[in-house]
Structure formats: structure tokens, C-alpha cells
Design a protein around this motif. Structure first.
Motif, PDB file in Angstrom:
ATOM      1  N   GLY A 124      55.290 -28.082 -43.446  1.00  0.00           N
ATOM      2  CA  GLY A 124      53.979 -28.628 -43.740  1.00  0.00           C
ATOM      3  C   GLY A 124      52.856 -27.747 -43.243  1.00  0.00           C
ATOM      4  N   TYR A 162      48.013 -34.109 -49.782  1.00  0.00           N
ATOM      5  CA  TYR A 162      49.201 -34.185 -48.936  1.00  0.00           C
ATOM      6  C   TYR A 162      49.760 -35.604 -48.937  1.00  0.00           C
ATOM      7  N   SER A 186      51.657 -38.177 -46.959  1.00  0.00           N
ATOM      8  CA  SER A 186      52.028 -38.523 -45.588  1.00  0.00           C
ATOM      9  C   SER A 186      52.791 -39.847 -45.629  1.00  0.00           C
ATOM     10  N   ALA A 235      50.404 -43.757 -40.478  1.00  0.00           N
ATOM     11  CA  ALA A 235      50.599 -42.577 -39.633  1.00  0.00           C
ATOM     12  C   ALA A 235      49.526 -42.459 -38.556  1.00  0.00           C
ATOM     13  N   LYS A 270      54.464 -36.357 -39.721  1.00  0.00           N
ATOM     14  CA  LYS A 270      53.443 -36.350 -40.782  1.00  0.00           C
ATOM     15  C   LYS A 270      52.036 -36.401 -40.190  1.00  0.00           C
ATOM     16  N   TRP A 271      51.879 -37.127 -39.105  1.00  0.00           N
ATOM     17  CA  TRP A 271      50.582 -37.162 -38.430  1.00  0.00           C
ATOM     18  C   TRP A 271      50.211 -35.769 -37.926  1.00  0.00           C
ATOM     19  N   GLU A 283      49.066 -33.811 -40.863  1.00  0.00           N
ATOM     20  CA  GLU A 283      47.719 -34.274 -41.228  1.00  0.00           C
ATOM     21  C   GLU A 283      46.659 -33.610 -40.357  1.00  0.00           C
ATOM     22  N   VAL A 293      44.583 -37.122 -48.187  1.00  0.00           N
ATOM     23  CA  VAL A 293      45.874 -37.542 -47.656  1.00  0.00           C
ATOM     24  C   VAL A 293      46.248 -38.869 -48.311  1.00  0.00           C
ATOM     25  N   ARG A 297      48.884 -41.927 -48.190  1.00  0.00           N
ATOM     26  CA  ARG A 297      49.818 -42.525 -47.236  1.00  0.00           C
ATOM     27  C   ARG A 297      50.605 -43.647 -47.913  1.00  0.00           C
TER      28      ARG A 297
END
Length: 287
Positions: A95, A112, A114, A118, A130-131, A134, A146, A148
Motif C-alpha cells: 500500500g 484507496y 480501506s 478503520a 489499512k489505517w 490511509e 478513501v 471504507r
């Protein structure tokens, strides 16, 4: 000669979410060109994409040099990683490398994928990764969106889904609802983000199309002719799973918070579980 249509690079194009983004972009052939990043351009999945008019390029999300080549002339990038195949450290490496390569290439919009929540919960390993990605994305200052997603509707029709429903029932009880999203709709929102940067750039959007309790999920499955039975499991079974149970307990404690009416206003075709099943969701198609 006409002006060339903007080109979107889809990383993970042969996977579920990346494939849904490809489908959504190909649904607007007058607007977008699509380039798919894959480690195996000669594989069956990549060849199928090429047969649909997708430009397939070789590359690895952990290899900056291959990404630099793949991003030549690209307007936007869609990125998604899978910790199940890459491992947790590998997911972050992929990532971050993808984000940094997009920044270096001057990409105009990065979308992205995620995971829902997150930003609100720590200690769930594949949420934490994933956080971290981000945070790297926002730190670049690159125009970004983003997405989610919440629970995929697909999980209710996988082999062994009854055990999963039983574990959710143990964590959620009979009255706490669980939000869910059809993967197809993740692709639609990714396309919308590229098409409407004035609305989506700089935003993190939690995605769901339905919200049902476990008994309601089981009833919808049965009404569609799918297996809807699940075992009654004591919560002690979940506790014995250690870190793997953290997500399930979080579902019961807090859980997802997507604004489904607002999402449906943006995307009126947003699928409920019932509509997804009626459309053939979860049925394997012959190759």
C-alpha cells in the motif's frame, strides 16, 4: 484528433474489489480508459481483462520501479491490498509503495479501498494495516478518496458461511444489526469518485447498502433458496479465538456506521442483500 480519455490504473484488477472497479469503469467507455496492474499478465484472469479492452501491464505493488512504468500517463489510481495473500507487513509495504509511486508520478486522484471503522478502532490487525496506509496517503497531499467498505455480502454465501453466521450471532446477539455492501457497489463508488472529484476528493466514505440482524440475514438467505442455518455458539468460543475475535466483538460493541440513505441518494442502484441475491450474487459462474 480528439482528446485522449483519462486513464485509470487499477491495482488488484484481477481480485474482487479491483475487478468491480474495472467493471464500473468499463461501463463508461466514453469517459475512461482502464489499465490493469498484474503480476501475471499471461494468466487467464489478465487475458480475460485484455479481451474486454483493458490494457494489461506487468507490475508488483511492492516494486517501485514496476509501478513507475505502470503509472506513465495515468490520471488516477485505484488501490487495494489483501493481507490474506500478502501478509500484514506485506499489505502495508504494498500500500505504501503504491501510494508513494502515485505521488511521484503526479497522479491526479488516488482512490484507496480501506475498511469501515478503520479510523475508530484499533487492535483488529487487518484494520490497523489499512489505517496505516490511509495515513500515508493523506500525508502525501495527493488528491485522494478513501472508501471504507463494510462486510461484503459475499461472505454469507461462501462455503462454511453458516459457521461465520453463528459466530456473528454469538457476537451481535439477535437484535444488533450488521451493515454490508455488495462488491459491485464498491466499484461504482470508486468510479463516482473519479468522475466527481469536487464531491469525493479529500473524503473518507464508509460504504454499506443494507443493515440486518443475523436472524434477518438468515431469513433473506432462506427466502432466496440459499442455506440460512447457523449453529448457536457460546461467546466463550469467540474468546478462544484470541485476536481473530476482536472484529466480531467490535461488531457487537460498536460496529459500522455507514449512512445508507445518504449513499443511496448518491447511488440509487445500491444493492440490498435481497437485491444482490436476486441478481445472482454468490452464484459461481462457469468459466
Amino acid at each position: 484528433m480528439g482528446i485522449a480519455k483519462p486513464l485509470i490504473l487499477v491495482a488488484g484488477a484481477t481480485g474482487n474489489q479491483g475487478g468491480a472497479v474495472v467493471d464500473a469503469l468499463l461501463g463508461r467507455p466514453e469517459r475512461w480508459r482502464v489499465r490493469a496492474l498484474t503480476r501475471d499478465p499471461a494468466g487467464a484472469a489478465a487475458r480475460a481483462l485484455a479481451g474486454r479492452g483493458v490494457e494489461v501491464v506487468p507490475g508488483d505493488m511492492a516494486d517501485a520501479a514496476s509501478l513507475a512504468r505502470a503509472m506513465a500517463g495515468v490520471h488516477g489510481v485505484f488501490g487495494v491490498q489483501n493481507s490474506r495473500t500478502a501478509g500484514l507487513k506485506g499489505e502495508v509495504e504494498q500500500g505504501v509503495t503504491l501510494v508513494d509511486a502515485a505521488k511521484a508520478a503526479g497522479v491526479e486522484h488516488f482512490v484507496y479501498a480501506s475498511v469501515g471503522g478503520a479510523e475508530r478502532v484499533r487492535g483488529i490487525p487487518h484494520f490497523d494495516t489499512k489505517w496505516e496506509i490511509e495515513q500515508r496517503l493523506w500525508a502525501t497531499g495527493m488528491p485522494a478518496t478513501v472508501l471504507r467498505p463494510t462486510t461484503f455480502t459475499d461472505v454469507f454465501t461462501f462455503r462454511g458461511a453458516g459457521i461465520g453466521l453463528g459466530m456473528m450471532a454469538a457476537a451481535l446477539g439477535p437484535a444488533k444489526p450488521l451493515q454490508m455492501i455488495a462488491v459491485r457497489d464498491i466499484g461504482v463508488f470508486a468510479r463516482m469518485a473519479f468522475e466527481r472529484p469536487e464531491t469525493f476528493a479529500g473524503q473518507a466514505v464508509e460504504l454499506a447498502g443494507d443493515e440486518l440482524t443475523v436472524p434477518q440475514i438468515a431469513a433473506v438467505l432462506r427466502s432466496a433458496g440459499r442455506p440460512g442455518r447457523y449453529p448457536r455458539l457460546p461467546r466463550v468460543v469467540l474468546r478462544a479465538m484470541g485476536k481473530e475475535s476482536r472484529m466480531l466483538f467490535w461488531f457487537g460493541e460498536s460496529g459500522y456506521r455507514a449512512d445508507i440513505p445518504a449513499l443511496r441518494a448518491l447511488h440509487p442502484g445500491l444493492l440490498t442483500l435481497e437485491a444482490w441475491l436476486a441478481a445472482g450474487g454468490g452464484v459461481r459462474k462457469a468459466a
